[in-house]
Design a protein around this motif. Structure first.
Motif, PDB file in Angstrom:
ATOM      1  N   TYR A 247      -9.690   3.289  -5.666  1.00  8.86           N
ATOM      2  CA  TYR A 247      -8.992   2.809  -4.480  1.00  8.86           C
ATOM      3  C   TYR A 247      -9.922   2.860  -3.277  1.00  8.86           C
ATOM      4  O   TYR A 247     -10.614   3.868  -3.045  1.00  8.86           O
ATOM      5  N   ARG A 248      -9.946   1.786  -2.504  1.00  6.34           N
ATOM      6  CA  ARG A 248     -10.846   1.691  -1.352  1.00  6.34           C
ATOM      7  C   ARG A 248     -10.100   1.799  -0.027  1.00  6.34           C
ATOM      8  O   ARG A 248     -10.468   2.555   0.849  1.00  6.34           O
ATOM      9  N   ARG A 249      -9.066   0.998   0.145  1.00  9.80           N
ATOM     10  CA  ARG A 249      -8.275   1.002   1.368  1.00  9.80           C
ATOM     11  C   ARG A 249      -7.025   0.169   1.127  1.00  9.80           C
ATOM     12  O   ARG A 249      -6.890  -0.501   0.106  1.00  9.80           O
ATOM     13  N   GLY A 250      -6.092   0.197   2.067  1.00  6.91           N
ATOM     14  CA  GLY A 250      -4.880  -0.590   1.910  1.00  6.91           C
ATOM     15  C   GLY A 250      -4.139  -0.706   3.223  1.00  6.91           C
ATOM     16  O   GLY A 250      -4.578  -0.197   4.257  1.00  6.91           O
ATOM     17  N   GLY A 251      -3.006  -1.396   3.179  1.00  8.22           N
ATOM     18  CA  GLY A 251      -2.232  -1.594   4.393  1.00  8.22           C
ATOM     19  C   GLY A 251      -0.954  -2.352   4.105  1.00  8.22           C
ATOM     20  O   GLY A 251      -0.455  -2.359   2.972  1.00  8.22           O
ATOM     21  N   ASP A 252      -0.455  -3.007   5.112  1.00 15.07           N
ATOM     22  CA  ASP A 252       0.844  -3.670   5.046  1.00 15.07           C
ATOM     23  C   ASP A 252       0.705  -5.178   4.901  1.00 15.07           C
ATOM     24  O   ASP A 252      -0.172  -5.795   5.491  1.00 15.07           O
ATOM     25  N   VAL A 253       1.595  -5.761   4.116  1.00 11.13           N
ATOM     26  CA  VAL A 253       1.786  -7.209   4.090  1.00 11.13           C
ATOM     27  C   VAL A 253       3.014  -7.499   4.944  1.00 11.13           C
ATOM     28  O   VAL A 253       4.077  -6.928   4.723  1.00 11.13           O
ATOM     29  N   LEU A 254       2.865  -8.373   5.934  1.00  8.53           N
ATOM     30  CA  LEU A 254       3.930  -8.674   6.870  1.00  8.53           C
ATOM     31  C   LEU A 254       4.338 -10.141   6.752  1.00  8.53           C
ATOM     32  O   LEU A 254       3.513 -11.008   6.476  1.00  8.53           O
TER      33      LEU A 254
ATOM     34  N   LYS B 230       2.937  -4.204   0.278  1.00 15.28           N
ATOM     35  CA  LYS B 230       1.744  -3.417   0.562  1.00 15.28           C
ATOM     36  C   LYS B 230       0.559  -4.042  -0.170  1.00 15.28           C
ATOM     37  O   LYS B 230       0.712  -4.578  -1.266  1.00 15.28           O
ATOM     38  N   TRP B 231      -0.628  -3.975   0.445  1.00 17.36           N
ATOM     39  CA  TRP B 231      -1.824  -4.461  -0.218  1.00 17.36           C
ATOM     40  C   TRP B 231      -2.812  -3.317  -0.400  1.00 17.36           C
ATOM     41  O   TRP B 231      -2.757  -2.306   0.297  1.00 17.36           O
ATOM     42  N   ALA B 232      -3.705  -3.494  -1.352  1.00 16.82           N
ATOM     43  CA  ALA B 232      -4.748  -2.501  -1.601  1.00 16.82           C
ATOM     44  C   ALA B 232      -6.026  -3.210  -2.010  1.00 16.82           C
ATOM     45  O   ALA B 232      -5.997  -4.322  -2.552  1.00 16.82           O
ATOM     46  N   GLU B 233      -7.146  -2.578  -1.747  1.00 13.66           N
ATOM     47  CA  GLU B 233      -8.446  -3.032  -2.241  1.00 13.66           C
ATOM     48  C   GLU B 233      -8.989  -1.983  -3.187  1.00 13.66           C
ATOM     49  O   GLU B 233      -8.926  -0.775  -2.903  1.00 13.66           O
ATOM     50  N   TRP B 234      -9.543  -2.453  -4.291  1.00 11.91           N
ATOM     51  CA  TRP B 234     -10.072  -1.570  -5.319  1.00 11.91           C
ATOM     52  C   TRP B 234     -11.550  -1.864  -5.514  1.00 11.91           C
ATOM     53  O   TRP B 234     -11.963  -3.015  -5.570  1.00 11.91           O
ATOM     54  N   GLU B 235     -12.342  -0.820  -5.601  1.00 11.91           N
ATOM     55  CA  GLU B 235     -13.781  -0.961  -5.828  1.00 11.91           C
ATOM     56  C   GLU B 235     -14.056  -0.910  -7.329  1.00 11.91           C
ATOM     57  O   GLU B 235     -13.723   0.069  -8.010  1.00 11.91           O
TER      58      GLU B 235
END
Length: 245
Positions: A97-104, A239-244
């Motif tokens: 897991y790298r980072r994530g946040g909100d989908v609006l 919610k969104w996430a970025e994966w390395e």
């Protein structure tokens, strides 16, 4: 099973994934360039997920079972994927897991376009590059300009710019991807012009344009921007996430 999708599959893929922000982003490469170039492509992952590529950005849309996720984790390094953007609930073995946040999602019905003008690719790319944020990654401003220019010329994306009284472009809102049902936005304001409503101006104008075309405005952001987007009638959607990889 992971299967490469030809250009002819685009209408079917759009029908299945085009109303979803991850789907719109996953489709952006083949919508703008087709599959006949090295930096755009789409792969079906099982029957209910789609992997898309645009330049060095990879996006996964839909849902995938454990077996498909395991196959995908093995497949991503083979196609040069270093970072994958996906719904936050996705589980891929062997990735970090790298980072994530909100989908609006925009909850309004339109917006005011006064005080803005259509964004050209060079201006939009410059504002985005001058306004770094933790959820918009720009590896190369020049490559960003070339991509925006190509897709704007071909009617795949659009943008609006809000200018200061002296005519300086202060903020922009640009679609990173559009389908017949959704538009995924990036919003940026140059640091020296923040706090004067320019970003809201550009955002409202883009929401008005998208709603007028029958498309739902959506965006991905960090939690720290919740108050700004809430003021502009965006509500939590996912919610969104970025994966390395």
């Amino acid at each position: 099973m992971i299967a490469w999708q030809p250009d002819a599959a685009l209408p079917k893929l759009t029908a299945q994934f085009g109303g979803d922000p991850f789907g719109a982003l996953a489709l952006a490469g083949i919508t703008g360039y087709g599959t006949g170039c090295a930096y755009a492509g789409a792969w079906r992952v099982g029957g209910s997920a789609l992997l898309g590529r645009l330049n060095g950005t990879f996006t996964l849309a839909g849902t995938a079972g454990a077996a498909d996720c395991a196959a995908l984790a093995d497949f991503l390094p083979m196609i040069g994927c270093g970072v994958l953007r996906a719904p936050a609930g996705m589980s891929l073995p062997g990735v970090r897991y790298r980072r994530g946040g909100d989908v609006l999602r925009y909850a309004g019905t339109g917006g005011e376009a006064s005080g803005t003008e259509a964004a050209d690719a060079r201006t939009a790319a410059a504002i985005l590059a001058d306004s770094p944020s933790p959820w918009i990654t720009i590896a190369s401003p020049d490559a960003l300009y070339v991509d925006l220019s190509h897709r704007m010329r071909h009617g795949c994306i659009r943008g609006r710019v809000a200018c200061a009284p002296d005519g300086t472009p202060a903020a922009c809102a640009v679609t990173l991807a559009e389908t017949d049902r959704a538009g995924v936005l990036a919003v940026a304001c140059r640091p020296d012009f923040r706090g004067h409503g320019y970003a809201s101006q550009a955002l409202r104008a883009m929401c008005g344009a998208l709603c007028g075309a029958g498309k739902v405005p959506m965006l991905m952001s960090g939690a720290e921007m919740g108050a700004f987007y809430g003021k502009n009638r965006f509500v939590a959607f996912d919610k969104w996430a970025e994966w390395e990889v």
